[in-house]
Motif scaffolding. Sequence first.
Motif, PDB file in Angstrom:
ATOM      1  N   LEU A 145       0.799  -1.223   0.000  1.00 29.50           N
ATOM      2  CA  LEU A 145       0.000   0.000   0.000  1.00 29.50           C
ATOM      3  C   LEU A 145       0.835   1.277   0.000  1.00 29.50           C
ATOM      4  O   LEU A 145       0.374   2.302  -0.529  1.00 29.50           O
ATOM      5  CB  LEU A 145      -0.963   0.000   1.192  1.00 29.50           C
ATOM      6  N   VAL A 146       2.020   1.244   0.595  1.00 31.76           N
ATOM      7  CA  VAL A 146       2.829   2.475   0.598  1.00 31.76           C
ATOM      8  C   VAL A 146       3.259   2.857  -0.813  1.00 31.76           C
ATOM      9  O   VAL A 146       3.625   4.012  -1.066  1.00 31.76           O
ATOM     10  CB  VAL A 146       4.071   2.387   1.514  1.00 31.76           C
ATOM     11  N   GLN A 147       3.206   1.908  -1.745  1.00 31.03           N
ATOM     12  CA  GLN A 147       3.527   2.224  -3.133  1.00 31.03           C
ATOM     13  C   GLN A 147       2.412   3.017  -3.818  1.00 31.03           C
ATOM     14  O   GLN A 147       2.605   3.537  -4.914  1.00 31.03           O
ATOM     15  CB  GLN A 147       3.729   0.935  -3.946  1.00 31.03           C
ATOM     16  N   GLN A 148       1.220   3.053  -3.163  1.00 26.99           N
ATOM     17  CA  GLN A 148       0.032   3.659  -3.762  1.00 26.99           C
ATOM     18  C   GLN A 148      -0.245   3.054  -5.140  1.00 26.99           C
ATOM     19  O   GLN A 148      -0.326   3.760  -6.150  1.00 26.99           O
ATOM     20  CB  GLN A 148       0.178   5.181  -3.843  1.00 26.99           C
ATOM     21  N   PRO A 149      -0.380   1.724  -5.182  1.00 28.12           N
ATOM     22  CA  PRO A 149      -0.592   1.059  -6.479  1.00 28.12           C
ATOM     23  C   PRO A 149      -1.967   1.379  -7.036  1.00 28.12           C
ATOM     24  O   PRO A 149      -2.900   1.729  -6.306  1.00 28.12           O
ATOM     25  CB  PRO A 149      -0.464  -0.423  -6.124  1.00 28.12           C
ATOM     26  N   ARG A 150      -2.100   1.211  -8.334  1.00 30.77           N
ATOM     27  CA  ARG A 150      -3.405   1.339  -8.970  1.00 30.77           C
ATOM     28  C   ARG A 150      -4.124  -0.007  -9.008  1.00 30.77           C
ATOM     29  O   ARG A 150      -5.350  -0.061  -9.089  1.00 30.77           O
ATOM     30  CB  ARG A 150      -3.246   1.903 -10.374  1.00 30.77           C
ATOM     31  N   TYR A 151      -3.323  -1.087  -8.961  1.00 28.58           N
ATOM     32  CA  TYR A 151      -3.892  -2.437  -9.002  1.00 28.58           C
ATOM     33  C   TYR A 151      -3.127  -3.315  -8.021  1.00 28.58           C
ATOM     34  O   TYR A 151      -1.919  -3.153  -7.831  1.00 28.58           O
ATOM     35  CB  TYR A 151      -3.828  -3.021 -10.419  1.00 28.58           C
ATOM     36  N   LEU A 152      -3.856  -4.249  -7.394  1.00 35.28           N
ATOM     37  CA  LEU A 152      -3.274  -5.157  -6.412  1.00 35.28           C
ATOM     38  C   LEU A 152      -3.658  -6.584  -6.774  1.00 35.28           C
ATOM     39  O   LEU A 152      -4.832  -6.886  -6.971  1.00 35.28           O
ATOM     40  CB  LEU A 152      -3.792  -4.818  -5.007  1.00 35.28           C
ATOM     41  N   ILE A 153      -2.642  -7.450  -6.858  1.00 35.73           N
ATOM     42  CA  ILE A 153      -2.852  -8.868  -7.156  1.00 35.73           C
ATOM     43  C   ILE A 153      -2.625  -9.654  -5.864  1.00 35.73           C
ATOM     44  O   ILE A 153      -1.544  -9.582  -5.273  1.00 35.73           O
ATOM     45  CB  ILE A 153      -1.873  -9.365  -8.238  1.00 35.73           C
ATOM     46  N   CYS A 154      -3.636 -10.387  -5.427  1.00 38.35           N
ATOM     47  CA  CYS A 154      -3.555 -11.163  -4.184  1.00 38.35           C
ATOM     48  C   CYS A 154      -3.604 -12.651  -4.533  1.00 38.35           C
ATOM     49  O   CYS A 154      -4.668 -13.163  -4.912  1.00 38.35           O
ATOM     50  CB  CYS A 154      -4.707 -10.816  -3.252  1.00 38.35           C
ATOM     51  N   ASP A 155      -2.482 -13.336  -4.418  1.00 39.07           N
ATOM     52  CA  ASP A 155      -2.400 -14.744  -4.784  1.00 39.07           C
ATOM     53  C   ASP A 155      -2.496 -15.612  -3.529  1.00 39.07           C
ATOM     54  O   ASP A 155      -1.508 -15.849  -2.851  1.00 39.07           O
ATOM     55  CB  ASP A 155      -1.098 -15.025  -5.539  1.00 39.07           C
ATOM     56  N   GLU A 156      -3.710 -16.057  -3.206  1.00 37.93           N
ATOM     57  CA  GLU A 156      -3.942 -16.893  -2.012  1.00 37.93           C
ATOM     58  C   GLU A 156      -3.396 -16.207  -0.760  1.00 37.93           C
ATOM     59  O   GLU A 156      -2.859 -16.865   0.134  1.00 37.93           O
ATOM     60  CB  GLU A 156      -3.294 -18.274  -2.187  1.00 37.93           C
ATOM     61  N   MET A 157      -3.548 -14.887  -0.654  1.00 30.55           N
ATOM     62  CA  MET A 157      -2.928 -14.140   0.444  1.00 30.55           C
ATOM     63  C   MET A 157      -3.499 -14.488   1.809  1.00 30.55           C
ATOM     64  O   MET A 157      -2.861 -14.259   2.833  1.00 30.55           O
ATOM     65  CB  MET A 157      -3.065 -12.636   0.221  1.00 30.55           C
ATOM     66  N   THR A 158      -4.708 -15.083   1.856  1.00 32.52           N
ATOM     67  CA  THR A 158      -5.317 -15.415   3.140  1.00 32.52           C
ATOM     68  C   THR A 158      -5.154 -16.878   3.519  1.00 32.52           C
ATOM     69  O   THR A 158      -5.655 -17.301   4.555  1.00 32.52           O
ATOM     70  CB  THR A 158      -6.822 -15.070   3.122  1.00 32.52           C
ATOM     71  N   ALA A 159      -4.465 -17.661   2.700  1.00 29.52           N
ATOM     72  CA  ALA A 159      -4.426 -19.116   2.912  1.00 29.52           C
ATOM     73  C   ALA A 159      -3.792 -19.504   4.245  1.00 29.52           C
ATOM     74  O   ALA A 159      -4.144 -20.538   4.821  1.00 29.52           O
ATOM     75  CB  ALA A 159      -3.674 -19.785   1.766  1.00 29.52           C
ATOM     76  N   MET A 160      -2.868 -18.681   4.751  1.00 32.23           N
ATOM     77  CA  MET A 160      -2.166 -19.016   5.990  1.00 32.23           C
ATOM     78  C   MET A 160      -2.644 -18.179   7.173  1.00 32.23           C
ATOM     79  O   MET A 160      -1.997 -18.152   8.220  1.00 32.23           O
ATOM     80  CB  MET A 160      -0.654 -18.825   5.790  1.00 32.23           C
ATOM     81  N   LEU A 161      -3.784 -17.506   7.020  1.00 30.24           N
ATOM     82  CA  LEU A 161      -4.248 -16.562   8.029  1.00 30.24           C
ATOM     83  C   LEU A 161      -5.456 -17.093   8.788  1.00 30.24           C
ATOM     84  O   LEU A 161      -6.261 -17.850   8.254  1.00 30.24           O
ATOM     85  CB  LEU A 161      -4.614 -15.227   7.372  1.00 30.24           C
ATOM     86  N   ASP A 162      -5.608 -16.635  10.032  1.00 28.62           N
ATOM     87  CA  ASP A 162      -6.799 -16.975  10.794  1.00 28.62           C
ATOM     88  C   ASP A 162      -7.954 -16.078  10.339  1.00 28.62           C
ATOM     89  O   ASP A 162      -7.748 -15.069   9.657  1.00 28.62           O
ATOM     90  CB  ASP A 162      -6.544 -16.826  12.298  1.00 28.62           C
ATOM     91  N   PRO A 163      -9.198 -16.428  10.694  1.00 26.92           N
ATOM     92  CA  PRO A 163     -10.349 -15.652  10.213  1.00 26.92           C
ATOM     93  C   PRO A 163     -10.312 -14.176  10.602  1.00 26.92           C
ATOM     94  O   PRO A 163     -10.714 -13.321   9.803  1.00 26.92           O
ATOM     95  CB  PRO A 163     -11.543 -16.370  10.854  1.00 26.92           C
TER      96      PRO A 163
END
Length: 208
Positions: A145-163
Amino acid sequence: MSLHAHHITAGHHPGDPVLTDVTLTIPAGTTIGLTGPSGSGKTTLARVLAGLHTPHRGHVTLDDQPLSTAERGAVAMLFQSPRQAVTGRWTLGRIIAEPLRDGRGRAGTIGVTAARVGLTDDLLDRRPHQVSDGQLQRACLARALVQQPRYLICDEMTAMLDPATTAALTTVITEETRRGLGVLTISHHHTLLDAWADHTIQHDAAAP
């Protein structure tokens, strides 16, 4: 305004593509979900869209211009394993600051963005082995987010996270989407995609 993959054929070997003639559009201000079986080329497509993998055929445009001409950081990517996406010797604060090599509002930007993703000041001095997977993925999102992107690609970013962490991070990304961020989120978690994505695409096939 969109991030657009035009007729992408890609893979690790030219004669054995995992993607064949795939076209996908991520409109600005929209979250697109992508799901499908393992091995169908979802991660390869994500890396092509992020400019991390060169396709055998086809091309990517960002807001109707070649992706190769976009400014640095216009497309950011979050990976499934945060530990493979960071330098283990760095503190979380330095990891978040990595894109800010030109010094743009460095200290203030890092602190504000870290707080947005739920990282307290004391965590910024810790290294990856001293924090949980969830805390490290929060740092990776802050770095994006600090890059201030225009587009964000999330590749299974929640697979290792709790709810709870999943909910917190998807809420932050949704807030950015309302400000115009285009998002592609790849997941096998259909309930998550139903709740998060504006539209979900089932990607079933590699080469025909």
